[in-house]
Write an enzyme that holds these catalytic residues in place. Sequence first.
Site, mmCIF file in Angstrom:
data_model
loop_
_atom_site.group_PDB
_atom_site.id
_atom_site.type_symbol
_atom_site.label_atom_id
_atom_site.label_comp_id
_atom_site.label_asym_id
_atom_site.label_seq_id
_atom_site.Cartn_x
_atom_site.Cartn_y
_atom_site.Cartn_z
ATOM 1 N N ARG A 60 49.529 54.241 19.843
ATOM 2 C CA ARG A 60 48.117 54.140 19.501
ATOM 3 C C ARG A 60 47.486 55.518 19.284
ATOM 4 N NH1 ARG A 60 45.736 53.207 23.518
ATOM 5 N NH2 ARG A 60 47.324 52.868 25.114
ATOM 6 N N LYS A 200 45.022 45.549 19.746
ATOM 7 C CA LYS A 200 44.084 46.221 20.641
ATOM 8 C C LYS A 200 42.666 46.255 20.073
ATOM 9 C CE LYS A 200 46.819 47.054 24.078
ATOM 10 N NZ LYS A 200 46.693 46.183 25.279
ATOM 11 N N HIS A 219 42.869 43.892 31.241
ATOM 12 C CA HIS A 219 44.128 44.415 30.705
ATOM 13 C C HIS A 219 45.180 44.110 31.759
ATOM 14 C CE1 HIS A 219 46.660 48.045 29.187
ATOM 15 N NE2 HIS A 219 46.953 46.953 28.530
ATOM 16 N N SER A 239 50.091 50.439 29.870
ATOM 17 C CA SER A 239 51.430 50.329 29.297
ATOM 18 C C SER A 239 52.400 51.209 30.067
ATOM 19 C CB SER A 239 51.402 50.758 27.828
ATOM 20 O OG SER A 239 50.583 49.903 27.072
ATOM 21 N N LYS A 243 53.686 45.583 33.583
ATOM 22 C CA LYS A 243 52.975 44.302 33.451
ATOM 23 C C LYS A 243 53.869 43.211 32.880
ATOM 24 C CE LYS A 243 49.513 45.163 30.812
ATOM 25 N NZ LYS A 243 50.098 46.411 30.316
ATOM 26 N N THR A 244 54.497 43.528 31.747
ATOM 27 C CA THR A 244 55.321 42.524 31.079
ATOM 28 C C THR A 244 56.546 42.177 31.915
ATOM 29 O OG1 THR A 244 54.587 43.267 28.899
ATOM 30 C CG2 THR A 244 56.637 42.019 28.992
ATOM 31 N N ASP A 258 49.588 40.597 28.720
ATOM 32 C CA ASP A 258 48.808 41.815 28.466
ATOM 33 C C ASP A 258 47.294 41.668 28.526
ATOM 34 O OD1 ASP A 258 48.888 44.621 27.821
ATOM 35 O OD2 ASP A 258 48.246 44.126 25.798
ATOM 36 N N ARG A 324 59.447 48.796 20.882
ATOM 37 C CA ARG A 324 58.903 47.525 21.357
ATOM 38 C C ARG A 324 59.443 46.332 20.582
ATOM 39 N NH1 ARG A 324 54.169 47.559 24.601
ATOM 40 N NH2 ARG A 324 53.403 49.656 25.039
#
Length: 532
Positions: A60, A200, A219, A239, A243-244, A258, A324
Amino acid sequence: MTFGRVNPQFRLEDQGIEGLGNVYYNLMEPALIQTALTNGEGTLGQGGAFLVSTGKFTGRSPKDKHVVRTDSVADKIWWDNNREMSPEGFDTLYADMLEHMKGRNMYVQDLIGGADPTYSINVRMVTELAWHNLFIRHMLRRPQRDALDSFVAEFTVINCPSFKADPERHNCRTETVIAMNFDKKIILIGGTEYAGENKKSVFTLLNYLLPEKGVMPMHCSANHAKDNPVDTAIFFGLSGTGKTTLSADPDRTLIGDDEHGWSDRGTFNFEGGCYAKTINLSAEAEPEIYATCSMFGTVIENMVYDEETFELDYEDSSLTENMRCAYPLEYISNASDTALGGHPKNIILLTCDAYGVLPPISRLTPAQAMYHFLSGFTSKTPGTERGVVEPEPTFSTCFGAPFMPRRPETYGNLLREKIAKHGATCWLVNTGWTGGAFGQGSRMPIKATRALLTAALDGSLNDATFRKDPNFGFEVPVTVPGVDATLLDPRATWTDKAAYDAQAAKLVNMFSENFAQYLPYIDEDVKAAAIG
């Protein structure tokens, strides 16, 4: 010419977007992949996955994100965190981008942000790249096909990577631009092929809209106990914090990985898919996510692969650490059919501590939870943002500052109110370093993290003996079955205890200095919880 399924009263020309080449509306996965291959946008991989490189931008560009300053939002936006753009600059940017798009083929997906129809929004995604359309079709929620005949978007996102902004002409920072105009309900993205900007931008939009409806946008990832949505857990984190990975628990039902909302009705996913990091991904540690990388339509971003066999190399980070895969939620076998859950019973704040100071798990009071939520301490991991090449300690309020258009206290107070109303046990989980700081210690063992989380979520950890952490005042378990007791005491994992003490003092001071900005806006109990 136009192709695909669309509301005949809501074509792009009805929005003033004219003079384009072919316009493809709501193509499904096979057609999008076929078109992207014809366009030379990527390569077909094993199992029908689509392999792409995003070129210069593999993460990003948060510094290039702008909000248009209009009278209706001037007093609502957190301008210290959001770069402003003038209405005149936006209008010129919009006109120039539409002119640039003339004669070009464009791809449109009419999608939904939010699994709860009470709070969802209709979003039209217009992309120059067919594979971006495939990506966002995975990431947002797809209406029923017959619903497209009457679909009307509330917001439109236009992504044109080949367009280069002019900072002087368009009142922006660089040739790369993400511009959000809440009055005109338009988001413009230009100068970057990184697909994450698409999702996003919608997350930022929901973060602006939902607090006024009493919904806490988060988030976070979320899951619930099998056949029991009341037993819901949410996992806040930037990130790279896990989390995932940690929410993809085979013994629990995945709500999402997410972005979620917490309303008076419970928890709901904003998205329809997952966007997982694949660096060092393995079939042994994360079988469900690993399996998606060879499923039809999964988008594989910036991964090195064998040019003969198309076998993916999960360890080669020469393109980026931020490699990713993007896939629909239903590719995970234990994913929720509804993407809905109850009010969170457990709230997990994930942090990646590159200093090696924080324990692997700590129990927080509600005031401590708000303190650590507003602090948002973690370490940016390589590749997630441009210029980050090694773990970089940072404070990202609400564990998602780049996506927060309103002031942090808006979200912090919402979280606190909901914890008070519905009750939840709060935990701080460190997935970062142990036995030393980055470069000396090692990454926290994922097996230990999973064991600790299992104990937290099944309630057994609440029965453990706890000690008070001398640095932050939260409670730390002394022993947990299946976990090395030494790991639970960070100081004990360091060979040089004096070095640990110095590092801890440094981190405490960093927390204090960062939190000073919130002191005028918070209650006394949160101030008291700052450093216990």
